[in-house]
Design an enzyme around this catalytic site. Structure first.
Site, PDB file in Angstrom:
ATOM      1  N   HIS A 159      10.702 -17.369  13.182  1.00  0.00           N
ATOM      2  CA  HIS A 159       9.243 -17.547  13.102  1.00  0.00           C
ATOM      3  C   HIS A 159       8.470 -16.241  13.284  1.00  0.00           C
ATOM      4  O   HIS A 159       7.274 -16.205  13.011  1.00  0.00           O
ATOM      5  CB  HIS A 159       8.756 -18.559  14.145  1.00  0.00           C
ATOM      6  CG  HIS A 159       9.243 -19.945  13.910  1.00  0.00           C
ATOM      7  ND1 HIS A 159       9.009 -20.618  12.734  1.00  0.00           N
ATOM      8  CD2 HIS A 159       9.975 -20.788  14.694  1.00  0.00           C
ATOM      9  CE1 HIS A 159       9.576 -21.824  12.797  1.00  0.00           C
ATOM     10  NE2 HIS A 159      10.172 -21.948  13.980  1.00  0.00           N
ATOM     11  N   HIS A 197      12.883 -26.054  10.933  1.00  0.00           N
ATOM     12  CA  HIS A 197      11.536 -25.525  10.726  1.00  0.00           C
ATOM     13  C   HIS A 197      11.511 -24.453   9.637  1.00  0.00           C
ATOM     14  O   HIS A 197      12.515 -23.770   9.408  1.00  0.00           O
ATOM     15  CB  HIS A 197      10.988 -24.932  12.027  1.00  0.00           C
ATOM     16  CG  HIS A 197      10.904 -25.908  13.155  1.00  0.00           C
ATOM     17  ND1 HIS A 197      11.927 -26.076  14.075  1.00  0.00           N
ATOM     18  CD2 HIS A 197       9.929 -26.787  13.503  1.00  0.00           C
ATOM     19  CE1 HIS A 197      11.573 -27.011  14.959  1.00  0.00           C
ATOM     20  NE2 HIS A 197      10.372 -27.467  14.627  1.00  0.00           N
ATOM     21  N   ASP A 284      18.564 -27.994  14.667  1.00  0.00           N
ATOM     22  CA  ASP A 284      17.541 -28.971  15.057  1.00  0.00           C
ATOM     23  C   ASP A 284      17.295 -29.986  13.938  1.00  0.00           C
ATOM     24  O   ASP A 284      16.406 -30.842  14.066  1.00  0.00           O
ATOM     25  CB  ASP A 284      16.232 -28.292  15.514  1.00  0.00           C
ATOM     26  CG  ASP A 284      15.851 -27.081  14.701  1.00  0.00           C
ATOM     27  OD1 ASP A 284      16.520 -26.791  13.686  1.00  0.00           O
ATOM     28  OD2 ASP A 284      14.858 -26.410  15.075  1.00  0.00           O
TER      29      ASP A 284
HETATM   30  C1  OKP Z   1      11.489 -23.053  16.843  1.00  0.00           C
HETATM   31  B1  OKP Z   1      12.725 -23.049  15.939  1.00  0.00           B
HETATM   32  C2  OKP Z   1       7.049 -29.638  20.226  1.00  0.00           C
HETATM   33  C3  OKP Z   1       6.291 -28.648  19.365  1.00  0.00           C
HETATM   34  C4  OKP Z   1       7.160 -27.481  19.082  1.00  0.00           C
HETATM   35  C5  OKP Z   1       7.262 -25.231  18.253  1.00  0.00           C
HETATM   36  C6  OKP Z   1       8.539 -25.397  17.507  1.00  0.00           C
HETATM   37  C7  OKP Z   1       9.308 -24.120  17.439  1.00  0.00           C
HETATM   38  C8  OKP Z   1      10.648 -24.282  16.788  1.00  0.00           C
HETATM   39  N1  OKP Z   1       6.202 -30.725  20.626  1.00  0.00           N
HETATM   40  N2  OKP Z   1       6.490 -26.436  18.391  1.00  0.00           N
HETATM   41  O1  OKP Z   1      12.435 -23.057  14.566  1.00  0.00           O
HETATM   42  O2  OKP Z   1      13.657 -24.080  16.200  1.00  0.00           O
HETATM   43 ZN    ZN Z   2      13.639 -24.958  14.399  1.00  0.00          ZN
HETATM   44 MG    MG Z   3      14.381 -23.805   7.633  1.00  0.00          MG
END
Ligand code: OKP
Ligand code: ZN
Ligand code: MG
Length: 343
Positions: A159, A197, A284
């Site tokens: 990110h 993500h 994830d």
């Molecule tokens: C990081 B990676 C939870 C909201 C989370 C941030 C997510 C970051 C993900 N209620 N917001 O890409 O795994």
């Molecule tokens: Zn993620």
């Molecule tokens: Mg991705």
């Protein structure tokens, strides 16, 4: 394959994440890395090596000097002001406001971030530097002829933009490594982001370039983080037009559907004929992940790894997300074992 791991990841032990209007214990926690390391050892994936120190030069190929300086001094600047808690951004340059770097630490926290869930703490800088060194050490193994290597990075990186932190990320380990491949002579590099993500930082860093192709599969940003980037009509800009791809999926997506996107991504990579591949590896996408909405099972990760292995490219894996700590070790090592079974 070899794993690179640094115990210094443990220098990042934030106690707060802003979520739902309260401060919760962060999802991105030290036990994630320790659980993956245990599974790597238990499954005898290969040797586990400590990182070498590369200094900031390879980081500065991707991040701006002022951002790196900010990260290095932010905790000191925050505590010098006598702030009682962790450093959390709470103000941003909104539409119509000035994009200049303020002196005050509250202003600079906002200038250099795009989200507020990620606090800066004592040790965050050291952990972020160690995480980049982990990635660069594994990258050097692959550049040196190893068919693949696993960078057990923590904190994650995908990110982070050239000058923005957020989403638990500070340095973009995948982007730093892709740039290192280029600087060492690779003509083309592909970065494939399989984290749940969108890899907004990686996309943004290479958006106007055709020498590093970026592809991300992820949850629809209309519904989920990072909310403001990652849509399918973002295909690259200028010379980079056609060298960014986003594959977006809705809540409940199972592997049977996600795998079509993986196939599309793999075919695009095959056509691109890169000299090296970086996989931004988040798990994830798992059915029981606490912050995500795909439905991949532990067995699916073996199949994911197998498809990636069939690309037959020199491959660096950088660890990104995955928040079901009970399953994270199994799922990550399944990808890596699936990968090796296909080679
Ligand atoms: C990081 B990676 C939870 C909201 C989370 C941030 C997510 C970051 C993900 N209620 N917001 O890409 O795994
Ligand atoms: Zn993620
Ligand atoms: Mg991705």
């Amino acid at each position: 394959m070899k794993t690179v791991f640094s115990p210094l990841h443990n220098r990042r032990t934030a106690t707060t994440e802003l979520d739902g209007g309260i401060l919760i214990a962060p999802h991105e926690k030290p036990s994630r890395a320790e659980t993956i390391l245990s599974r790597v050892k238990q499954q005898q994936l290969g040797d586990v090596l400590p990182p070498q120190e590369f200094g900031l030069a390879p980081v500065l190929r991707v991040h701006t000097q002022d951002y790196v300086d900010f990260l290095r001094t932010s905790w000191e600047d925050w505590t010098a002001e006598g702030k009682p808690g962790e450093a959390i951004p709470a103000v941003w340059p909104g539409r119509g406001m000035r994009h200049r770097v303020p002196k005050d630490i509250d202003g600079r926290l906002g200038y250099y971030s795009f989200a507020a869930e990620t606090s800066i703490t004592e040790g965050t800088w050291e952990a972020a530097c160690a995480s980049a060194d982990v990635a660069l050490t594994a990258q050097a193994l692959v550049a040196g002829g190893e068919p693949a290597a696993f960078a057990l990075c923590r904190p994650p990186g995908h990110h982070a933009h050239a000058d923005l932190f957020g989403g638990y990320c500070f340095f973009n380990n995948a982007a730093i490594s892709a740039q290192a491949f280029r600087d060492q002579g690779a003509r083309r590099v592909a970065v494939l982001d399989v984290d749940f993500h969108h890899g907004n930082g990686t996309q943004s860093i290479f958006y106007q370039r055709d020498d590093v192709m970026t592809i991300s599969l992820h949850g629809d940003p209309d519904l989920v983080f990072p909310h403001f980037l990652g849509f399918e009509d973002e295909t690259g800009e200028g010379p980079g037009e056609g060298f960014n791809m986003n594959l977006v999926y809705p809540p409940g997506t199972p592997f049977g559907v996600w795998r079509d996107g993986l196939e599309t991504a793999c075919r695009r990579i095959e056509a691109y004929q890169p000299d090296a591949l970086v996989i931004a590896l988040g798990v994830d996408t798992f059915e029981h992940d606490p912050i995500s909405f795909f439905k991949l099972t532990s067995a699916d990760y073996l199949l994911m790894g197998e498809r990636l292995g069939k690309l037959k490219l020199p491959t660096l894996f950088t660890m990104e997300g995955g928040y079901d700590v009970d399953a994270i070790g199994v799922n990550v090592v399944n990808v890596l074992r699936g990968f090796e079974s296909a080679r």
